[in-house]
Design a protein around this motif. Structure first.
Motif, PDB file in Angstrom:
ATOM      1  N   VAL A  51       0.743  -1.277  -0.051  1.00 33.66           N
ATOM      2  CA  VAL A  51       0.116   0.015  -0.056  1.00 33.66           C
ATOM      3  C   VAL A  51       0.941   1.355   0.215  1.00 33.66           C
ATOM      4  O   VAL A  51       1.767   1.326   0.852  1.00 33.66           O
ATOM      5  CB  VAL A  51      -0.981   0.059   1.043  1.00 33.66           C
ATOM      6  CG1 VAL A  51      -1.631   1.455   1.416  1.00 33.66           C
ATOM      7  CG2 VAL A  51      -2.052  -1.176   1.149  1.00 33.66           C
ATOM      8  N   MET A  52       0.682   2.246  -1.102  1.00 38.50           N
ATOM      9  CA  MET A  52       1.457   3.341  -1.014  1.00 38.50           C
ATOM     10  C   MET A  52       0.527   4.665  -1.263  1.00 38.50           C
ATOM     11  O   MET A  52      -0.313   4.336  -2.136  1.00 38.50           O
ATOM     12  CB  MET A  52       2.663   3.203  -1.879  1.00 38.50           C
ATOM     13  CG  MET A  52       2.247   2.761  -3.343  1.00 38.50           C
ATOM     14  SD  MET A  52       3.759   2.709  -4.278  1.00 38.50           S
ATOM     15  CE  MET A  52       4.348   1.220  -3.659  1.00 38.50           C
ATOM     16  N   GLY A  53       1.238   5.793  -1.186  1.00 29.14           N
ATOM     17  CA  GLY A  53       0.530   6.940  -1.729  1.00 29.14           C
ATOM     18  C   GLY A  53       0.903   7.064  -3.315  1.00 29.14           C
ATOM     19  O   GLY A  53       1.831   6.504  -3.652  1.00 29.14           O
ATOM     20  N   ARG A  54       0.225   8.107  -3.753  1.00 30.21           N
ATOM     21  CA  ARG A  54       0.495   8.392  -5.134  1.00 30.21           C
ATOM     22  C   ARG A  54       1.911   9.077  -5.460  1.00 30.21           C
ATOM     23  O   ARG A  54       2.274   8.648  -6.597  1.00 30.21           O
ATOM     24  CB  ARG A  54      -0.504   9.350  -5.626  1.00 30.21           C
ATOM     25  CG  ARG A  54      -0.524   9.678  -7.267  1.00 30.21           C
ATOM     26  CD  ARG A  54      -1.354  10.902  -7.657  1.00 30.21           C
ATOM     27  NE  ARG A  54      -1.150  10.942  -9.117  1.00 30.21           N
ATOM     28  CZ  ARG A  54      -1.685  10.166 -10.202  1.00 30.21           C
ATOM     29  NH1 ARG A  54      -2.607   9.168  -9.621  1.00 30.21           N
ATOM     30  NH2 ARG A  54      -1.508  10.472 -11.456  1.00 30.21           N
ATOM     31  N   THR A  77      -4.900   7.301  -4.258  1.00 30.00           N
ATOM     32  CA  THR A  77      -5.171   8.644  -5.150  1.00 30.00           C
ATOM     33  C   THR A  77      -6.584   8.614  -5.586  1.00 30.00           C
ATOM     34  O   THR A  77      -7.470   7.830  -5.532  1.00 30.00           O
ATOM     35  CB  THR A  77      -4.135   8.177  -6.641  1.00 30.00           C
ATOM     36  OG1 THR A  77      -4.442   9.535  -7.247  1.00 30.00           O
ATOM     37  CG2 THR A  77      -4.762   7.176  -7.277  1.00 30.00           C
ATOM     38  N   HIS A  78      -6.808  10.026  -5.810  1.00 35.63           N
ATOM     39  CA  HIS A  78      -8.306  10.428  -6.549  1.00 35.63           C
ATOM     40  C   HIS A  78      -8.244  10.649  -7.887  1.00 35.63           C
ATOM     41  O   HIS A  78      -9.249  11.025  -8.469  1.00 35.63           O
ATOM     42  CB  HIS A  78      -8.591  11.799  -5.699  1.00 35.63           C
ATOM     43  CG  HIS A  78      -9.045  11.183  -4.457  1.00 35.63           C
ATOM     44  ND1 HIS A  78     -10.218  10.721  -3.814  1.00 35.63           N
ATOM     45  CD2 HIS A  78      -8.327  11.624  -3.210  1.00 35.63           C
ATOM     46  CE1 HIS A  78     -10.363  10.675  -2.585  1.00 35.63           C
ATOM     47  NE2 HIS A  78      -9.191  11.157  -2.143  1.00 35.63           N
ATOM     48  N   ARG A  79      -6.867  10.395  -8.459  1.00 34.24           N
ATOM     49  CA  ARG A  79      -6.613  10.568 -10.067  1.00 34.24           C
ATOM     50  C   ARG A  79      -6.483   9.258 -10.493  1.00 34.24           C
ATOM     51  O   ARG A  79      -5.584   8.521 -10.016  1.00 34.24           O
ATOM     52  CB  ARG A  79      -5.753  11.676 -10.176  1.00 34.24           C
ATOM     53  CG  ARG A  79      -6.007  13.086  -9.590  1.00 34.24           C
ATOM     54  CD  ARG A  79      -4.820  13.923 -10.020  1.00 34.24           C
ATOM     55  NE  ARG A  79      -3.582  13.556  -9.874  1.00 34.24           N
ATOM     56  CZ  ARG A  79      -2.580  13.989  -8.960  1.00 34.24           C
ATOM     57  NH1 ARG A  79      -2.749  15.022  -8.148  1.00 34.24           N
ATOM     58  NH2 ARG A  79      -1.363  13.385  -8.796  1.00 34.24           N
ATOM     59  N   ALA A  92      -9.297   4.872  -3.778  1.00 32.19           N
ATOM     60  CA  ALA A  92      -9.620   6.139  -3.152  1.00 32.19           C
ATOM     61  C   ALA A  92     -10.543   5.857  -1.682  1.00 32.19           C
ATOM     62  O   ALA A  92     -10.856   7.023  -1.146  1.00 32.19           O
ATOM     63  CB  ALA A  92     -10.404   7.253  -4.036  1.00 32.19           C
ATOM     64  N   CYS A  93     -10.665   4.698  -1.212  1.00 32.27           N
ATOM     65  CA  CYS A  93     -11.486   4.340  -0.245  1.00 32.27           C
ATOM     66  C   CYS A  93     -10.861   4.613   1.072  1.00 32.27           C
ATOM     67  O   CYS A  93      -9.360   4.775   0.993  1.00 32.27           O
ATOM     68  CB  CYS A  93     -11.964   2.807  -0.115  1.00 32.27           C
ATOM     69  SG  CYS A  93     -10.525   1.630  -0.066  1.00 32.27           S
TER      70      CYS A  93
END
Length: 175
Positions: A51-54, A77-79, A92-93
């Motif tokens: 699990v990681m961020g954008r 991410t939301h993109r 994005a959950c």
């Protein structure tokens, strides 16, 4: 249903930064072929999901070939993601919802890779079971802080290891 174990496996500077002010990682010790891997190979063999961020995803993409082939990866991410390797999914959950989905899919051990916001979200939700923090012998003075804004978390030391280059690895579990 048993939730997967979540381990934060990450490197920081002595002053709690996971990146320099510009997001740079040039201060990190660079593993040499056939040299010390700081326990990475053994840890990596025991996880089934990342699990990681954008921002972390984009940084890893810049390293060349996707280094986590064969491991399911979820990017917060939301993109839409660009150049998505096989097994990589955008989400994005909320962290708890993803952890529930991973449990339903039979996942057992999640590596919380980074970055700061993603880690802080998982810490704030109380979802990190173990911490393996490699403290590099470097003071950055400024940059991206790992633990800024998280609530107090009492930990129990499981192990510590000092490496010849001065890196100290601390392994904790929630108390």
């Amino acid at each position: 249903m048993t939730l997967p174990k979540v381990t934060l496996y990450i490197a920081t500077s002595l002053d709690d930064h996971i990146a320099g002010p510009d997001g740079g990682l040039e201060w990190l010790p660079q593993p040499q072929a056939g040299g010390e891997d700081y326990g990475y190979a053994a840890f990596y063999a025991g996880i089934d999901t990342l699990v990681m961020g954008r921002t972390t995803y984009a940084q890893v993409q810049g390293f060349g070939d996707w280094p986590y082939a064969g491991k399911e990866t979820h990017v917060f991410t939301h993109r839409p993601l660009e150049r998505v390797p096989e097994g990589v999914h955008a989400t994005a959950c909320e962290p708890q919802a993803l952890l529930q989905r991973l449990a339903q899919a039979g996942r057992r051990h999640v590596w919380l890779v980074g970055g700061a916001r993603t880690v802080q979200d998982w810490l704030n939700a109380g979802l990190v079971d173990e911490f393996i923090v490699s403290v590099a012998p470097m003071v950055l003075g400024s940059g991206i802080s790992l633990f800024a804004g998280v609530p107090p978390i009492r930990l129990r030391l499981l192990d510590s290891h000092t490496f010849p280059d001065g890196l100290v690895q601390l392994h904790y579990a929630r108390a």
